[in-house]
Design an enzyme around this catalytic site. Sequence first.
Site, PDB file in Angstrom:
ATOM      1  N   TYR A 439       0.815  -1.220   0.000  1.00 35.48           N
ATOM      2  CA  TYR A 439       0.000   0.000   0.000  1.00 35.48           C
ATOM      3  C   TYR A 439       0.850   1.273   0.000  1.00 35.48           C
ATOM      4  O   TYR A 439       2.051   1.215   0.174  1.00 35.48           O
ATOM      5  CB  TYR A 439      -1.079  -0.015   1.075  1.00 35.48           C
ATOM      6  CG  TYR A 439      -0.747  -0.078   2.547  1.00 35.48           C
ATOM      7  CD1 TYR A 439       0.518   0.110   3.063  1.00 35.48           C
ATOM      8  CD2 TYR A 439      -1.790  -0.323   3.461  1.00 35.48           C
ATOM      9  CE1 TYR A 439       0.753   0.074   4.429  1.00 35.48           C
ATOM     10  CE2 TYR A 439      -1.561  -0.366   4.826  1.00 35.48           C
ATOM     11  CZ  TYR A 439      -0.294  -0.165   5.297  1.00 35.48           C
ATOM     12  OH  TYR A 439      -0.078  -0.213   6.647  1.00 35.48           O
ATOM     13  N   GLU A 440       0.206   2.375  -0.277  1.00 36.86           N
ATOM     14  CA  GLU A 440       0.911   3.658  -0.465  1.00 36.86           C
ATOM     15  C   GLU A 440       1.958   3.568  -1.574  1.00 36.86           C
ATOM     16  O   GLU A 440       2.997   4.231  -1.513  1.00 36.86           O
ATOM     17  CB  GLU A 440       1.553   4.143   0.843  1.00 36.86           C
ATOM     18  CG  GLU A 440       0.591   4.404   1.982  1.00 36.86           C
ATOM     19  CD  GLU A 440      -0.474   5.445   1.655  1.00 36.86           C
ATOM     20  OE1 GLU A 440      -0.280   6.243   0.740  1.00 36.86           O
ATOM     21  OE2 GLU A 440      -1.523   5.417   2.328  1.00 36.86           O
TER      22      GLU A 440
END
Lengths: 592, 592
Positions: A439-440
Site C-alpha cells: 500500500y501507499e
Amino acid sequence: MANYKAPLRDIQFVFDEILDSETHYKNLPGSEDFSLELRDAIFNEAAKFTEHTLSPLRRVGDEEGCTWSEQGVTTPTGFAAAYHQYVEGGWPGLSMPEQFGGQNLPLSIDLAVSEMVCQANHAWSMYPGLSAGCRATLVAHGTDEQRETYLHKLVSGEWTGTMCLTEPQCGSDLSFLRTKAEDNADGSYDITGTKIFISSGDHDMAENIIHIVLARLPDAPAGTKGISLFIVPKVMPNDDGSLGERNTVSCGSIEHKMGIHGNATCVLNFDGAKGYLIGEANRGLNCMFTFMNTARIGTSLQGMCHSEVALQGAMNYALDREAGRSLTGVKSPDRPADQLIVHADVRRMLQTIRAFAEGNRAFSYFLAQMSDREWRSEGDDQKTALDLLSLLTPIAKGFMTETGLEASNLGVQVYGGHGYIREWGMEQNLRDARISTLYEGTTGIQGLDLLARKVMSDGGANFGQFVAMVTEESQQMAPEFAEPLQQALAEWAELTALIGAKTQQNLDELGAASVDYLMYSGYVVLAWFWGKMGTVAKNQPNQDAFYRVKYGTAQFYFQKLLPRTAAHKATIETGAEVLMAVSDDDFRELNR
Amino acid sequence: MANYKAPLRDIQFVFDEILDSETHYKNLPGSEDFSLELRDAIFNEAAKFTEHTLSPLRRVGDEEGCTWSEQGVTTPTGFAAAYHQYVEGGWPGLSMPEQFGGQNLPLSIDLAVSEMVCQANHAWSMYPGLSAGCRATLVAHGTDEQRETYLHKLVSGEWTGTMCLTEPQCGSDLSFLRTKAEDNADGSYDITGTKIFISSGDHDMAENIIHIVLARLPDAPAGTKGISLFIVPKVMPNDDGSLGERNTVSCGSIEHKMGIHGNATCVLNFDGAKGYLIGEANRGLNCMFTFMNTARIGTSLQGMCHSEVALQGAMNYALDREAGRSLTGVKSPDRPADQLIVHADVRRMLQTIRAFAEGNRAFSYFLAQMSDREWRSEGDDQKTALDLLSLLTPIAKGFMTETGLEASNLGVQVYGGHGYIREWGMEQNLRDARISTLYEGTTGIQGLDLLARKVMSDGGANFGQFVAMVTEESQQMAPEFAEPLQQALAEWAELTALIGAKTQQNLDELGAASVDYLMYSGYVVLAWFWGKMGTVAKNQPNQDAFYRVKYGTAQFYFQKLLPRTAAHKATIETGAEVLMAVSDDDFRELNR
C-alpha cells in the site's frame, strides 16, 4: 508473545546522540522553546499507553478481526475503549495547530509516538493514522470554513478520517478513476462511485468519519488531470457542530486480509453522497501528493516497526531457548544445551534484524526532522529539507518496508517451527508486515518514482548534492565505516550515471533497474546512518553494553549487509534487454 | 484464484528433454520395461485428480481449518472424500513393493505425482505425505512380521502414518528427547510422553493411524545415541487384520498455524501406549536419517510447488490486469491502459518466480532419479547416486524452500494490494509456503549439514567430484551459459577451500558461513540446470513459445539471479569474527 517494550533508549539515542534534536528544535520556527524534558515526558506517557493498553490488544485484534453488518463495522474487543483513552490523552492533536485545539508540537514528536503505537499494534494504529492524513489534507488545502467545520473534532479525535483513492479497476494507476461528482450549484456536490481498500473506512470508535475522496467532475479532462478532491462526511454536521443526517455513504463489505485483521479495510459505496470540493477543481492529485509523501514516510516507519517487533521477539527467544552446543565448545556446562544465541547463524539472523530495526530508526527520524523543517521553516532551509525528502522518501518507503519484511521473516525463522504458531506472535508480525510493501505505492512504484521523478528528472542534480553531503559527513566517521561508505557512494553515483546513459537509448532501462536501484540506494543510506551510529558508539567514553552492541551492529552492517549492493549492481548492469526479450505474445501463448 | 493447471508440459520437458528418463528407466533394475506411455497415463490421471478434486479444496481447507474434539480431529469439508478417492485410485502404493499391494513403480514417478498434489493443495498433501515416511521406515527397518502387519493397509491407504520426533523442549536438537519406552517383556513396550508438531497426527480420513515414534529405553545412553524407534498404532490391529482396541495415544490439541490450516498439526499424548521396537535399540536416529533424507527432498519439492503456484497466479494476473502504459510507448492503443506484463519491473518479478519454479523442478527430478538409483541400483551406480544425494539434499531443502518463499512473496507483490486479500489465493500460498524453511530441519540446520557433514567431512572429496562432473557437463552447453557456470563453479571451489582453511582456526566459521554458503551453492546448482535447459531450448529446431520462454528464462537466470552469488561471496569472506564480537552477556544486558 512477550510484552512489547517501547525502545525509549534507542529513540533517545537517535534523537540526541545522532540527530542532535536539541539544536534542531532550537532552530525550528515555532518550537524554539520546546524542551527535551517535555519531549521525554511525552515519550514516557506514550510508552505506558502502548505497552499497557495497545500491546495486549494486538493478538485479540488478529483473532477477532472486524465484523461487518448493515449497521456498520464492529472493531475487535477493546479497540474502541483504547481509542477513547487515546483521545482523552490528547494524542490526536499532538502536532496540530493550536487554533483547532492542537498542541502545535513538531511532527517528529508525533512520528516517535507513532513508532510506539505501530509496534504495539499495527492494526489499531491505522485508525489514528488515516485520520492524520485527513487532517493534514484539510490543514493544507481546506478553506477557512472547511477547517473550522471539520478540524476541531478531527484534532480532538472525536471524529476520524480516511483517504479514499483506490477503486476496483484502479490502484497504482489513478487515471481510470470513475467516481463521479455532480455539482448541486449550492456549494455541494453529489458523489457517486465505489471505493475499495479504504483503511478505517468504517468502525465503531468515533461518532463521525470524514472521508477525503478522489472523484471526477462531469467536464473534467480524462486521465489524472481530471481528478478533484472532496470532503464527504459520514454524518452531516449541523452549523452548531452537532451531528445531523446520515450521508449516503456506506460500507458494503470488508476485506479478508492476510494480516492487520483488527483494521477494517472497507468497500465504500458513495450513492449520491453529499460532498464539498477541497482545493482547486481537477487539481486533486496534486493535493494528494502532499499527503502521499507524509503517508509514505508513515508507511516506511511501519517497516521499521515490524523489524523492531521481530527483534524483541527473536532476542527473547534466542536468549532463552536451549538447543545444541556452540561449535567452539560448551558455553553453559550446567545446562543440557546452550542457548540459541551462541550459534553464529542465529546471530547472523538476530543482527540482520537489529541492523534493519535500528538503522531504519535513524533513517526515520532524519526524515522526521526534514518534515519538521519542510512544515515550519522557510527559504533555503525549507528548500534543503524538501530536496532531501523528495529524494529519500521513495527510498525509505521501499527499502524500510522490504527490509521490514525480511526482518519479520527472520523473526519467524529464529523460532524454528514455533515461529509458525500463533501464540508466539511472530507469524502475526510477518502477516501484518506484508501489507507495507503494497500500500501507499508498491516497491515497484517507489523504484520508478525514485529513478524517474527524483533522480533523473533534474539531471541528477539533487542526487549529486546528496552524495556530496554524505561524502563530506563521512570524513567525520571512524575509518572502518568511512572508507566503505565512500566507496559505496562513488559506486552509487557511477551506477546512476550508467542508468541515465542507458535510459537515453531505451526507457525500459528505467523500469528494469528501478527496484534494484532502490534497494542499492537503501543500503547506501543505511550505511550512512550506521557509519554515524557506529562512530558515536565507538567514541563514547563510557562504554557499556548499549554502545558495544551498537558498535558491533555497525560493523556487522558494513561486513554482512552492505555487500549486498554487489548483487544489485551486477543485475542493474545487465539492463533491460533480457527482461524484454521474450514477447508478450509468447507469454500469453504459454499461459493458454 | 484461477484453477490450478498441472504443469504437464514442463514436467515432460524435464523428464524427457533434460533428464532422458527413457534411458534412466531402461537402466533401472526393476523398471526396465516401464513405458513412457504408462508414465504419461499416470501423470494425466494425477493431473485430473489434482485439478478437479484437490485444487477446489485448497481455499476451503484454509478457511475451515481442522477442528479438535475429545473424539478426535475433523478435517475440512471434502478432505476425507478426496482422500477416499485417492485411495480408490491406488495412489498410495505407487512406488511400494508388489508383495504389499503396491505397484512397484520408480520413486521418481511418485514424486511427480506429489508435485501436482502439493501444488493443488499443500495442506491436504501432508496426509499422504506423512504416510509415505511411515511406509518407507517400515520397508527399510521393519521385521517381516511388522511389514506384514502394517504395510498392506498403509500401502492401500486404508491406514495412514505419522513420524513423531519433536517434543516441547526439543526440535532441531533431539538429544533432549524425553519420551520413555518401558519393556513389557512380551515383545511390546509402553510408550509415555508428549510429542508436538505431529503433522497429520489425527484426522477422520482413515480408520487407523500408525505412528512412528522416537523414544528412550530406560537404560539408554544420554543424548542422541540413546534413542529408539517404535511403532505405535492408534488402534491395535488383531491378528486377522481387523481393528481391535483403541491404544492409549490421543490428540491433546491442534496448533493454530500461519498456514496449511487444512492439515492437523497435533500434540499427541502417549499414555503408556503400546508400541513395538523397530530396528535396533538405541539406533533410532540412524533409522530416522534414512527417512529424513527422503523427507527433505519431499520438502524441497514443496518449495518448488509454491513457486509454481505463484507463477500460475502471477502470470494470470499480469496478462489480464491493466495499469499504466509501457515506458516505451502504448502497447494496447484500443484499451485505456496496458497490461502489467509490459512493465520491466513486473517482468523481473514474473521471471524470478519462473526461474525458481522451473529451475527447481529440474533440480527436483534429478534428485528423484538419484533416489531411484539409490533405492534400486547396486554397486558403483548406487554409490554415485548416494554421493550426489548426500551433497545435494541439504542444498535442495534449503535453497528450494527459501526461493519458494521468495517466489510466493513476489506472487503476492505482482497483485499489488489485491495480493493481500484472501480471494486471490496468493497470500494463502505465501502462508502455506512459510512452513517449508522451518520443518524437516530449518535452513540453518541444512546449512550446517551441508558444510560440516557433506562438504568438509571427507575433506571436500565428494564436493570436488561434483564440481568436476558439472564442469565437464558444462562443455556441452551454449557458451552464454557454459562460461558463467564454469566461473561460478571455480569460485565455489575457492570459497569452499577458504571456509575449510578458516574452520581450522575457528569452528564458528562453519556456522557463520553456513547459510550464505548454502544459498551460494543453490545458485550454482540452479545455473547447472538452467544451463542445460537453456541449451536444449536454444538447440531445438522447432522453436515455439515454449522454447523461446525457456531460453529467455535461462538467460534471465544467468543475468539477473546468478549474480546474487556476489553478495553471498562477500559476506562469507568477512567470516565469523564480526558475528561473535559482541558478548552474549552484552546482548543479555540490553534485553533486560
